[in-house]
Design a protein around this motif. Structure first.
Motif, PDB file in Angstrom:
ATOM      1  N   LYS A 109      13.893  -3.132   0.015  1.00 58.08           N
ATOM      2  CA  LYS A 109      13.227  -3.545  -1.224  1.00 58.08           C
ATOM      3  C   LYS A 109      13.202  -2.368  -2.186  1.00 58.08           C
ATOM      4  CE  LYS A 109      10.240  -6.891   1.043  1.00 58.08           C
ATOM      5  NZ  LYS A 109       8.853  -7.230   1.367  1.00 58.08           N
ATOM      6  N   SER A 110      13.273  -2.672  -3.483  1.00 59.88           N
ATOM      7  CA  SER A 110      13.402  -1.615  -4.477  1.00 59.88           C
ATOM      8  C   SER A 110      12.165  -0.715  -4.543  1.00 59.88           C
ATOM      9  CB  SER A 110      13.700  -2.208  -5.855  1.00 59.88           C
ATOM     10  OG  SER A 110      12.670  -3.099  -6.226  1.00 59.88           O
ATOM     11  N   PHE A 111      10.984  -1.275  -4.522  1.00 57.57           N
ATOM     12  CA  PHE A 111       9.779  -0.453  -4.577  1.00 57.57           C
ATOM     13  C   PHE A 111       8.973  -0.551  -3.279  1.00 57.57           C
ATOM     14  CE2 PHE A 111      10.696  -1.232  -9.057  1.00 57.57           C
ATOM     15  CZ  PHE A 111      10.693   0.070  -9.527  1.00 57.57           C
ATOM     16  N   ILE A 115       5.196   1.102  -2.395  1.00 57.17           N
ATOM     17  CA  ILE A 115       4.066   0.220  -2.113  1.00 57.17           C
ATOM     18  C   ILE A 115       3.442   0.587  -0.768  1.00 57.17           C
ATOM     19  CG2 ILE A 115       3.425  -2.165  -1.597  1.00 57.17           C
ATOM     20  CD1 ILE A 115       5.566  -3.000  -3.686  1.00 57.17           C
ATOM     21  N   ARG A 116       4.276   0.813   0.235  1.00 56.38           N
ATOM     22  CA  ARG A 116       3.760   1.182   1.554  1.00 56.38           C
ATOM     23  C   ARG A 116       3.039   2.523   1.494  1.00 56.38           C
ATOM     24  NH1 ARG A 116       8.030   0.771   6.125  1.00 56.38           N
ATOM     25  NH2 ARG A 116       8.686   2.639   5.069  1.00 56.38           N
ATOM     26  N   ALA A 117       3.600   3.480   0.757  1.00 53.82           N
ATOM     27  CA  ALA A 117       2.980   4.804   0.636  1.00 53.82           C
ATOM     28  C   ALA A 117       1.636   4.700  -0.081  1.00 53.82           C
ATOM     29  CB  ALA A 117       3.908   5.748  -0.121  1.00 53.82           C
ATOM     30  N   ALA A 121      -1.976   5.998   1.290  1.00 51.58           N
ATOM     31  CA  ALA A 121      -2.688   7.046   0.544  1.00 51.58           C
ATOM     32  C   ALA A 121      -4.008   6.531  -0.028  1.00 51.58           C
ATOM     33  CB  ALA A 121      -1.805   7.579  -0.575  1.00 51.58           C
ATOM     34  N   ARG A 122      -4.121   5.231  -0.253  1.00 53.94           N
ATOM     35  CA  ARG A 122      -5.355   4.658  -0.787  1.00 53.94           C
ATOM     36  C   ARG A 122      -6.546   4.967   0.125  1.00 53.94           C
ATOM     37  NH1 ARG A 122      -4.097  -0.749  -1.130  1.00 53.94           N
ATOM     38  NH2 ARG A 122      -2.945  -0.233  -3.017  1.00 53.94           N
TER      39      ARG A 122
END
Length: 173
Positions: A109-111, A115-117, A121-122
């Motif tokens: 997937k492109s992003f 998104i997973r990172a 990090a959230r």
């Protein structure tokens, strides 16, 4: 759609992938220069006395609250430690995000990697916010203490011996 760049054909996806890689590399490199150095010292003394236990170093003074000065000192130490840790954890969250966003997404997937990172990090950002809240509450603790025990503090404050001031001796001429 393909475009010509320096005589080579590239697609839009490749162009954005290259921009993302460049930005991630910049952030990753930037993160390593901003992080304060952390030194870890481990003392392993196996040949010491058998009956003694190792004492852990604490960031805080002992929790003794027998005077307003001790209470103020403990609250200020807690606030200072929490502020320092919140800054370090927030920087760690940014570095973690930049590092994990470089890992390619297994599904392509492109992003997907970003998104997973961000999801990972959230949680660390929430930990930094909790430490920041702890610092605010430590400062507020002493403020509420002085408000709630104002009578007792003032009663002792008035009895305290005031320093001697030099007095004018009019007889000495």
């Amino acid at each position: 759609m393909t475009t010509q760049t320096n005589g080579t054909a590239t697609s839009k996806g490749d162009k954005f992938a290259n921009i993302g890689a460049a930005a991630g590399g910049f952030l990753g490199g930037l993160g390593s220069t901003i992080v304060p150095p952390v030194n870890v010292t481990i003392n392993n003394s196996k040949g010491g006395q058998q009956g003694t236990k190792a004492k852990a170093q604490s960031l805080l003074p002992p929790p003794e609250f027998w005077s307003p000065a001790q209470t103020r000192h403990y609250c200020n130490s807690l606030r200072a430690a929490a502020v320092t840790l919140s800054i370090e954890v927030a920087m760690g969250a940014e570095i973690l995000n930049a590092t994990l966003s470089q890992v390619p997404d297994p599904e392509g997937k492109s992003f997907g990697s970003k998104i997973r990172a961000a999801k990972v990090a959230r949680k660390m950002r929430k930990a930094a916010a909790a430490l920041q809240s702890a610092a605010k509450n430590a400062a507020a603790c002493y403020s509420v203490y002085t408000q709630e025990f104002e009578q007792e503090i003032n009663a002792v404050r008035h009895r305290a011996k005031r320093p001697e001031r030099p007095r004018m001796n009019w007889a000495d001429q």
